[in-house]
Design a protein around this motif. Structure first.
Motif, PDB file in Angstrom:
ATOM      1  N   VAL A 156      21.051  24.240  33.112  1.00 34.40           N
ATOM      2  CA  VAL A 156      20.796  22.580  33.163  1.00 34.40           C
ATOM      3  C   VAL A 156      22.556  22.941  34.307  1.00 34.40           C
ATOM      4  O   VAL A 156      23.624  23.527  33.173  1.00 34.40           O
ATOM      5  CB  VAL A 156      20.946  21.644  32.052  1.00 34.40           C
ATOM      6  CG1 VAL A 156      22.210  22.361  30.900  1.00 34.40           C
ATOM      7  CG2 VAL A 156      21.139  20.560  32.607  1.00 34.40           C
ATOM      8  N   HIS A 157      23.034  22.193  34.721  1.00 30.73           N
ATOM      9  CA  HIS A 157      24.406  22.229  35.527  1.00 30.73           C
ATOM     10  C   HIS A 157      25.196  20.485  35.276  1.00 30.73           C
ATOM     11  O   HIS A 157      24.458  19.751  35.565  1.00 30.73           O
ATOM     12  CB  HIS A 157      24.468  22.308  36.775  1.00 30.73           C
ATOM     13  CG  HIS A 157      24.135  23.313  36.824  1.00 30.73           C
ATOM     14  ND1 HIS A 157      22.334  23.804  37.698  1.00 30.73           N
ATOM     15  CD2 HIS A 157      25.088  24.483  37.638  1.00 30.73           C
ATOM     16  CE1 HIS A 157      22.061  25.236  37.375  1.00 30.73           C
ATOM     17  NE2 HIS A 157      23.696  25.764  38.168  1.00 30.73           N
ATOM     18  N   THR A 158      26.286  20.378  34.536  1.00 33.35           N
ATOM     19  CA  THR A 158      26.955  20.063  33.866  1.00 33.35           C
ATOM     20  C   THR A 158      28.269  20.133  34.336  1.00 33.35           C
ATOM     21  O   THR A 158      28.869  20.776  35.476  1.00 33.35           O
ATOM     22  CB  THR A 158      27.288  19.593  32.606  1.00 33.35           C
ATOM     23  OG1 THR A 158      27.579  20.519  32.158  1.00 33.35           O
ATOM     24  CG2 THR A 158      26.107  19.117  32.043  1.00 33.35           C
ATOM     25  N   TYR A 159      29.577  19.318  34.593  1.00 34.99           N
ATOM     26  CA  TYR A 159      30.394  19.162  35.086  1.00 34.99           C
ATOM     27  C   TYR A 159      30.877  20.625  34.226  1.00 34.99           C
ATOM     28  O   TYR A 159      31.245  21.102  33.576  1.00 34.99           O
ATOM     29  CB  TYR A 159      31.605  17.934  34.566  1.00 34.99           C
ATOM     30  CG  TYR A 159      32.165  17.647  32.410  1.00 34.99           C
ATOM     31  CD1 TYR A 159      32.692  18.871  32.255  1.00 34.99           C
ATOM     32  CD2 TYR A 159      30.469  16.833  32.172  1.00 34.99           C
ATOM     33  CE1 TYR A 159      32.791  18.391  30.746  1.00 34.99           C
ATOM     34  CE2 TYR A 159      30.964  16.524  30.876  1.00 34.99           C
ATOM     35  CZ  TYR A 159      31.351  17.028  30.054  1.00 34.99           C
ATOM     36  OH  TYR A 159      31.814  17.184  28.916  1.00 34.99           O
ATOM     37  N   LEU A 160      31.647  21.574  35.243  1.00 35.37           N
ATOM     38  CA  LEU A 160      32.661  22.565  35.189  1.00 35.37           C
ATOM     39  C   LEU A 160      31.987  23.338  34.742  1.00 35.37           C
ATOM     40  O   LEU A 160      32.418  25.046  34.139  1.00 35.37           O
ATOM     41  CB  LEU A 160      33.907  22.173  33.260  1.00 35.37           C
ATOM     42  CG  LEU A 160      35.178  21.194  33.611  1.00 35.37           C
ATOM     43  CD1 LEU A 160      36.240  20.935  32.716  1.00 35.37           C
ATOM     44  CD2 LEU A 160      35.905  21.626  35.245  1.00 35.37           C
ATOM     45  N   PHE A 191      47.677  20.170  43.645  1.00 34.70           N
ATOM     46  CA  PHE A 191      49.548  20.376  44.044  1.00 34.70           C
ATOM     47  C   PHE A 191      49.837  21.255  45.220  1.00 34.70           C
ATOM     48  O   PHE A 191      50.610  20.774  45.609  1.00 34.70           O
ATOM     49  CB  PHE A 191      50.093  20.772  41.947  1.00 34.70           C
ATOM     50  CG  PHE A 191      50.591  19.520  41.951  1.00 34.70           C
ATOM     51  CD1 PHE A 191      51.547  18.930  41.908  1.00 34.70           C
ATOM     52  CD2 PHE A 191      49.141  19.608  40.357  1.00 34.70           C
ATOM     53  CE1 PHE A 191      51.440  17.681  40.825  1.00 34.70           C
ATOM     54  CE2 PHE A 191      49.842  19.242  39.429  1.00 34.70           C
ATOM     55  CZ  PHE A 191      51.216  17.998  39.214  1.00 34.70           C
ATOM     56  N   LEU A 192      48.885  22.605  45.319  1.00 37.54           N
ATOM     57  CA  LEU A 192      49.492  23.219  46.657  1.00 37.54           C
ATOM     58  C   LEU A 192      48.951  22.288  47.551  1.00 37.54           C
ATOM     59  O   LEU A 192      50.035  22.620  48.498  1.00 37.54           O
ATOM     60  CB  LEU A 192      48.712  24.638  46.314  1.00 37.54           C
ATOM     61  CG  LEU A 192      49.028  25.219  47.142  1.00 37.54           C
ATOM     62  CD1 LEU A 192      50.495  26.075  47.321  1.00 37.54           C
ATOM     63  CD2 LEU A 192      48.080  26.785  46.813  1.00 37.54           C
ATOM     64  N   ILE A 194      42.844  23.928  35.164  1.00 40.73           N
ATOM     65  CA  ILE A 194      44.076  24.368  35.233  1.00 40.73           C
ATOM     66  C   ILE A 194      43.962  24.944  37.154  1.00 40.73           C
ATOM     67  O   ILE A 194      45.223  24.119  37.870  1.00 40.73           O
ATOM     68  CB  ILE A 194      45.026  25.271  35.122  1.00 40.73           C
ATOM     69  CG1 ILE A 194      44.964  24.812  33.699  1.00 40.73           C
ATOM     70  CG2 ILE A 194      46.279  26.058  35.157  1.00 40.73           C
ATOM     71  CD1 ILE A 194      45.058  26.489  32.165  1.00 40.73           C
ATOM     72  N   VAL A 195      42.856  25.500  37.727  1.00 42.73           N
ATOM     73  CA  VAL A 195      43.392  26.048  38.655  1.00 42.73           C
ATOM     74  C   VAL A 195      42.929  24.960  39.832  1.00 42.73           C
ATOM     75  O   VAL A 195      43.021  24.473  40.792  1.00 42.73           O
ATOM     76  CB  VAL A 195      42.283  26.741  38.984  1.00 42.73           C
ATOM     77  CG1 VAL A 195      41.690  27.209  40.601  1.00 42.73           C
ATOM     78  CG2 VAL A 195      42.378  28.364  37.995  1.00 42.73           C
ATOM     79  N   GLN A 254      36.862  29.115  30.139  1.00 42.55           N
ATOM     80  CA  GLN A 254      36.423  28.948  31.139  1.00 42.55           C
ATOM     81  C   GLN A 254      36.821  27.948  31.337  1.00 42.55           C
ATOM     82  O   GLN A 254      37.235  27.113  32.401  1.00 42.55           O
ATOM     83  CB  GLN A 254      34.845  29.052  30.978  1.00 42.55           C
ATOM     84  CG  GLN A 254      34.598  28.791  32.663  1.00 42.55           C
ATOM     85  CD  GLN A 254      32.909  29.603  32.917  1.00 42.55           C
ATOM     86  OE1 GLN A 254      32.438  30.655  32.030  1.00 42.55           O
ATOM     87  NE2 GLN A 254      32.167  28.283  33.587  1.00 42.55           N
ATOM     88  N   GLU A 255      36.583  26.795  31.575  1.00 41.57           N
ATOM     89  CA  GLU A 255      36.666  25.248  31.285  1.00 41.57           C
ATOM     90  C   GLU A 255      38.485  24.949  31.617  1.00 41.57           C
ATOM     91  O   GLU A 255      38.338  24.552  32.456  1.00 41.57           O
ATOM     92  CB  GLU A 255      36.399  24.300  30.178  1.00 41.57           C
ATOM     93  CG  GLU A 255      34.589  24.758  30.275  1.00 41.57           C
ATOM     94  CD  GLU A 255      33.995  23.394  29.364  1.00 41.57           C
ATOM     95  OE1 GLU A 255      34.432  22.589  28.686  1.00 41.57           O
ATOM     96  OE2 GLU A 255      32.624  23.523  29.031  1.00 41.57           O
ATOM     97  N   PRO A 256      39.021  24.983  30.468  1.00 42.68           N
ATOM     98  CA  PRO A 256      40.842  24.849  30.822  1.00 42.68           C
ATOM     99  C   PRO A 256      40.623  25.332  31.796  1.00 42.68           C
ATOM    100  O   PRO A 256      41.928  25.023  32.648  1.00 42.68           O
ATOM    101  CB  PRO A 256      40.876  25.671  29.785  1.00 42.68           C
ATOM    102  CG  PRO A 256      40.017  25.360  28.006  1.00 42.68           C
ATOM    103  CD  PRO A 256      39.276  25.690  28.790  1.00 42.68           C
TER     104      PRO A 256
END
Length: 452
Positions: free
Chosen positions: A379-383, A432-433, A425-426, A419-421
């Motif tokens: 199952v696919h959820t956020y992140l 921002f970039l 961040i990325v 992985q999620e944090p």
């Protein structure tokens, strides 16, 4: 290989013949049958002896064909709740037999067998008016159905009320209030089947969960979310004619077999409890936090009469540390297969789905009883990148006795928690970039003039 199979088959045949020629006699059988709800709960105390004074290692417990189809739960115990090993007999032509194994063989064995049957208390008549009381009929066996001769037997039956329309009359018997006692009967042959029929009043809630989907979503960040999708039906006598709300509220005896509310018990640490149906949140419910559980009184939008249905979703959260155990990268989740939804509940079909964090592997499911293991899903959820694994299993014909813990073992690297944090961040860094690049670029349209 063929020689080994032949030897194994010979051993099975010898074992069957040995059991058939055993000299076990049921010296005394004491049956207690509870018919006060929609379930049939039977407790049998058996004193078995070997006439040759040989140690009894195994005891064959039999069920009639009718009882076998409706059996939901069976267990065998010695005194002090010491459970015995009981398994369905293999290699026998009759699949309605169970083998009880004693850890300490002895010429005399005293033990108890607990049985729970469903769909054996049938509304009779099948349809009633709103002002009528519900009458039901039970059909069973007057004698203890056994592979061995029974020397003495007694049966005590508990009903929900003293209003008994009719009952089987085989002397000696005695009726006092809501209890019917049969026996003692003596010298009963093997597998004697004499019908026992009782027709009586029973207004207890007849509710059946036609389908239950229980979803457990595990997060290693401190929370486990549980969601139960429940399709509920009143399986008692169907309502004959139209429903009158005025009569229902005016007369307390109107619709005595209907269901206005019922109590569900959740774990004591449950938080953020929700109760909703297709129309939205149902506010007609009360929650009371107790010492060892959370009592939730659920009140549907309308009272349930025979044949009426409802569907709702119950959700709650519990802390991870109470149910998830860790040893390095090895984890074990231990939770209930089902919760206590209401008294004397019947679940026809239940599916349990366990959603684990992304990156888990090496799954090992341990259940307290036999279940049907379904294919793993994603199952696919956020992140998520590749998806979260979903462990699924199902079970039919469940009752309160099936409230027990399952264990799910798996591996999960601690590094995977980052992985999620890191993805967050990325993602923020990319925004921002992209913003900086956009601010530094000049997207204006200008016309430059040239001087001679």
């Amino acid at each position: 290989m063929y020689c080994g199979k032949a030897v194994l088959s010979l051993l099975i045949i010898i074992n069957i013949v040995f059991l058939a020629k055993s000299h076990i006699i049921n010296q005394n059988v004491d049956r207690n049958i509870d018919l006060s709800t929609q379930l049939v709960k039977e407790s049998i105390k058996i004193t078995a002896e070997d006439s040759d004074n040989k140690p009894i290692k195994e005891y064959i417990f039999s069920l009639s064909e009718n009882d076998s189809k409706k059996l939901a739960f069976i267990s065998a115990t010695l005194s002090l709740k010491k459970y015995l090993d009981i398994k369905q007999r293999k290699g026998a032509t009759d699949k309605n037999e169970y083998v009880i194994t004693f850890q300490t063989p002895a010429p005399t064995q005293v033990f108890h067998i607990e049985l729970v049957f469903t769909n054996n208390v049938i509304p009779h008549p099948e349809q009633i008016k709103q002002s009528d009381k519900q009458l039901v009929r039970y059909t069973g066996n007057l004698y203890y159905f056994s592979n061995y001769k029974t020397k003495t037997q007694k049966t005590s039956i508990k009903l929900s009320t003293s209003n008994i329309i009719s009952y089987t009359q085989v002397k000696p018997y005695n009726v006092v209030s809501n209890k019917v006692k049969y026996g003692p009967y003596e010298n009963i042959d093997e597998q004697t089947n004499v019908p026992l029929v009782l027709h009586y009043e029973n207004n207890s809630p007849f509710m059946t969960i036609k389908y239950l989907e229980r979803t457990i979503e595990v997060s290693h960040w401190g929370n486990i979310a549980v969601k139960e999708s429940i399709a509920l039906e009143h399986s008692g006598a169907k309502l004959k004619g139209s429903f009158s709300r005025y009569e229902y509220q005016k007369d307390g005896s109107s619709g005595v077999s209907s269901v206005k509310s019922y109590k569900t018990y959740l774990p004591a640490s449950s938080t953020r409890v929700s109760y909703r149906d297709s129309n939205g949140n149902i506010s007609t419910s009360n929650m009371r936090v107790m010492r060892d559980s959370v009592e939730l009184e659920l009140r549907p939008r309308y009272p349930l009469f025979g044949g009426w249905k409802t569907h709702y979703v119950l959700g709650y959260n519990v802390p991870t540390f109470e149910y998830l155990y860790k040893n390095n990268d090895n984890y074990m989740l231990q939770m209930r297969v089902i919760d206590h939804i209401f008294e004397s509940m019947v679940i026809e079909d239940a599916v349990v789905k366990i959603i684990l964090p992304e990156g888990t592997s090496n799954f090992e499911l341990i259940t307290p009883y036999t279940v049907t293991r379904n294919k793993n899903e994603l199952v696919h959820t956020y992140l998520d990148t590749v998806g979260r694994p979903v462990i699924t299993f199902s079970k039919k014909n469940l009752v309160e006795n099936h409230i027990a813990d399952f264990k799910l073992k798996y591996k999960f690297s601690t590094i995977s928690l980052l992985q999620e944090p890191l993805l967050v961040i990325v993602f923020i860094y990319a925004i921002f970039l992209f913003t900086i690049i956009c601010l530094r670029l000049n997207f204006s349209i200008t016309t430059h003039s040239h001087k001679d």
